[in-house]
Design a protein around this motif. Structure first.
Motif, PDB file in Angstrom:
ATOM      1  N   UNK A  25     -44.622  -7.771   9.571  1.00 12.83           N
ATOM      2  CA  UNK A  25     -43.341  -7.065   9.568  1.00 12.83           C
ATOM      3  C   UNK A  25     -42.608  -7.186   8.236  1.00 12.83           C
ATOM      4  N   UNK A  26     -41.737  -6.183   8.024  1.00  9.85           N
ATOM      5  CA  UNK A  26     -40.892  -6.155   6.828  1.00  9.85           C
ATOM      6  C   UNK A  26     -39.514  -6.713   7.182  1.00  9.85           C
ATOM      7  N   UNK A  27     -38.553  -6.513   6.303  1.00  9.81           N
ATOM      8  CA  UNK A  27     -37.193  -6.986   6.570  1.00  9.81           C
ATOM      9  C   UNK A  27     -36.346  -5.920   7.260  1.00  9.81           C
ATOM     10  N   UNK A  69     -44.308  -7.718  17.134  1.00  8.75           N
ATOM     11  CA  UNK A  69     -43.512  -7.881  15.916  1.00  8.75           C
ATOM     12  C   UNK A  69     -43.117  -9.330  15.661  1.00  8.75           C
ATOM     13  N   UNK A  70     -43.396 -10.215  16.600  1.00  7.50           N
ATOM     14  CA  UNK A  70     -43.110 -11.636  16.369  1.00  7.50           C
ATOM     15  C   UNK A  70     -44.052 -12.245  15.333  1.00  7.50           C
ATOM     16  N   UNK A  71     -45.143 -11.528  15.017  1.00  4.00           N
ATOM     17  CA  UNK A  71     -46.081 -11.972  13.978  1.00  4.00           C
ATOM     18  C   UNK A  71     -45.483 -11.613  12.618  1.00  4.00           C
ATOM     19  N   UNK A 112     -52.094  -4.404   6.809  1.00  9.46           N
ATOM     20  CA  UNK A 112     -52.165  -5.848   6.946  1.00  9.46           C
ATOM     21  C   UNK A 112     -53.378  -6.216   7.787  1.00  9.46           C
ATOM     22  N   UNK A 113     -53.148  -6.982   8.866  1.00 12.64           N
ATOM     23  CA  UNK A 113     -54.259  -7.360   9.746  1.00 12.64           C
ATOM     24  C   UNK A 113     -54.481  -6.320  10.855  1.00 12.64           C
ATOM     25  N   UNK A 114     -53.687  -5.251  10.831  1.00 19.48           N
ATOM     26  CA  UNK A 114     -53.883  -4.178  11.803  1.00 19.48           C
ATOM     27  C   UNK A 114     -54.980  -3.249  11.306  1.00 19.48           C
ATOM     28  N   UNK A 115     -56.020  -3.112  12.090  1.00 24.64           N
ATOM     29  CA  UNK A 115     -57.115  -2.208  11.751  1.00 24.64           C
ATOM     30  C   UNK A 115     -56.983  -0.914  12.559  1.00 24.64           C
ATOM     31  N   UNK A 116     -57.866   0.025  12.309  1.00 26.37           N
ATOM     32  CA  UNK A 116     -57.832   1.291  13.036  1.00 26.37           C
ATOM     33  C   UNK A 116     -57.911   1.038  14.541  1.00 26.37           C
ATOM     34  N   UNK A 118     -34.356  -3.692  17.801  1.00 27.85           N
ATOM     35  CA  UNK A 118     -33.841  -4.737  16.923  1.00 27.85           C
ATOM     36  C   UNK A 118     -34.914  -5.527  16.209  1.00 27.85           C
ATOM     37  N   UNK A 119     -36.191  -5.284  16.561  1.00 28.67           N
ATOM     38  CA  UNK A 119     -37.294  -5.988  15.924  1.00 28.67           C
ATOM     39  C   UNK A 119     -37.580  -5.466  14.525  1.00 28.67           C
ATOM     40  N   UNK A 120     -38.311  -6.236  13.751  1.00 25.12           N
ATOM     41  CA  UNK A 120     -38.605  -5.844  12.379  1.00 25.12           C
ATOM     42  C   UNK A 120     -39.734  -4.828  12.319  1.00 25.12           C
ATOM     43  N   UNK A 121     -39.614  -3.887  11.387  1.00 25.01           N
ATOM     44  CA  UNK A 121     -40.577  -2.807  11.258  1.00 25.01           C
ATOM     45  C   UNK A 121     -41.871  -3.277  10.598  1.00 25.01           C
ATOM     46  N   UNK A 122     -42.894  -2.453  10.733  1.00 22.51           N
ATOM     47  CA  UNK A 122     -44.216  -2.756  10.187  1.00 22.51           C
ATOM     48  C   UNK A 122     -44.199  -2.710   8.665  1.00 22.51           C
ATOM     49  N   UNK A 123     -44.899  -3.658   8.065  1.00 16.22           N
ATOM     50  CA  UNK A 123     -45.123  -3.650   6.617  1.00 16.22           C
ATOM     51  C   UNK A 123     -46.471  -2.951   6.379  1.00 16.22           C
TER      52      UNK A 123
END
Length: 260
Positions: free
Chosen positions: A20-22, A14-16, A39-43, A52-57
């Motif tokens: 991540x979203x807000x 999630x540091x990328x 995003x850049x996440x593929x199958x 506490x980290x930001x969720x996936x966009x």
């Protein structure tokens, strides 16, 4: 949802900021893309999000996610087909966390690996181990009641055999490779009584037997039953029987004499 042969190609963190979203996750979370792209996440890519980290966009394309949320007491699995042009169906499954805290150690390792994004093979192996642990939890879920009862009975036997020792919640939990909190949960939900209360009742029952059958002084009986403080033992004994140990012994022998 989690098969033993599910491929896993790349682990993101999630540091990328491009991923991540807000919004933030209150618990550690693992997002696995089953189909489509986010995003850049593929199958068969995964994103690890610490507490506490930001969720996936999700992005603008359709994607199917398997989300694993690691709470303190339970694992939550979410199967999420997300389509920006249609309603999506969310399937949830909850599993109680039990036994050794394997998952906690693996999550801690993943949190540390955020600082070493180049250690991709290590991260992939840790995530596969975490998924294997989740499969074990899912597979044993239908046996929870019987497994809990077996474990509870084994712990009761351990207490019965070692009540005179300096038993504590922590020492008994360590003997059975479980957390102290899970031990308390087990006694409350399977035995209907707290651990300390159960231990006290066991020790007092043995004290009653010694008072009936042996001419030992109260201090010796207290120590023989695991009480290091005889005054504390006397207070507990009176609380549970409304009599002091000496009164209990006298009353018992007077009843035996009256019967004879």
């Amino acid at each position: 949802m989690i098969s033993g042969d599910m491929p896993l190609y790349h682990i993101h963190f999630a540091s990328d900021r491009s991923l991540v979203s807000e919004d933030h996750s209150p618990v550690p979370r693992l997002e696995i893309v089953l189909e489509g792209e986010a995003g850049v996440l593929h199958a068969h890519n995964a994103l690890f999000i610490p507490a506490g980290g930001k969720l996936l966009r999700p992005g603008k394309t359709s994607v199917t996610l398997l989300s694993l949320l690691f709470g303190k007491q339970q694992l939550t699995l979410l199967h999420q087909p997300i389509d920006n042009h249609a309603n999506h169906c969310l399937t949830q499954h909850h599993v109680a966390l039990r036994g050794p805290r394997i998952g906690s150690f693996l999550l801690h390792t993943l949190t540390e690996l955020q600082m070493q994004p180049e250690a991709q093979e290590t991260a992939r192996l840790v995530v596969l181990s975490l998924l294997s642990h989740c499969r074990d939890l899912l597979g044993s879920d239908i046996h929870t009641a019987s497994r809990s009862q077996v474990l509870f009975d084994a712990i009761r036997t351990h207490i019965e055999e070692n009540y005179a020792s300096a038993l504590t919640r922590e020492s008994v939990a360590l003997a059975f490779y479980i957390s102290p909190n899970y031990l308390s949960h087990l006694f409350q939900h399977t035995g209907g009584v707290g651990f300390n209360e159960y231990l006290t009742r066991t020790r007092l029952e043995h004290a009653r037997q010694l008072l009936k059958g042996y001419d030992l002084n109260v201090k010796a009986i207290a120590h023989a039953c695991g009480f290091t403080d005889s005054n504390y033992f006397c207070r507990l004994f009176r609380k549970h029987t409304e009599r002091s140990p000496s009164e209990y012994r006298r009353q018992y022998h007077s009843q035996i004499t009256a019967k004879n």
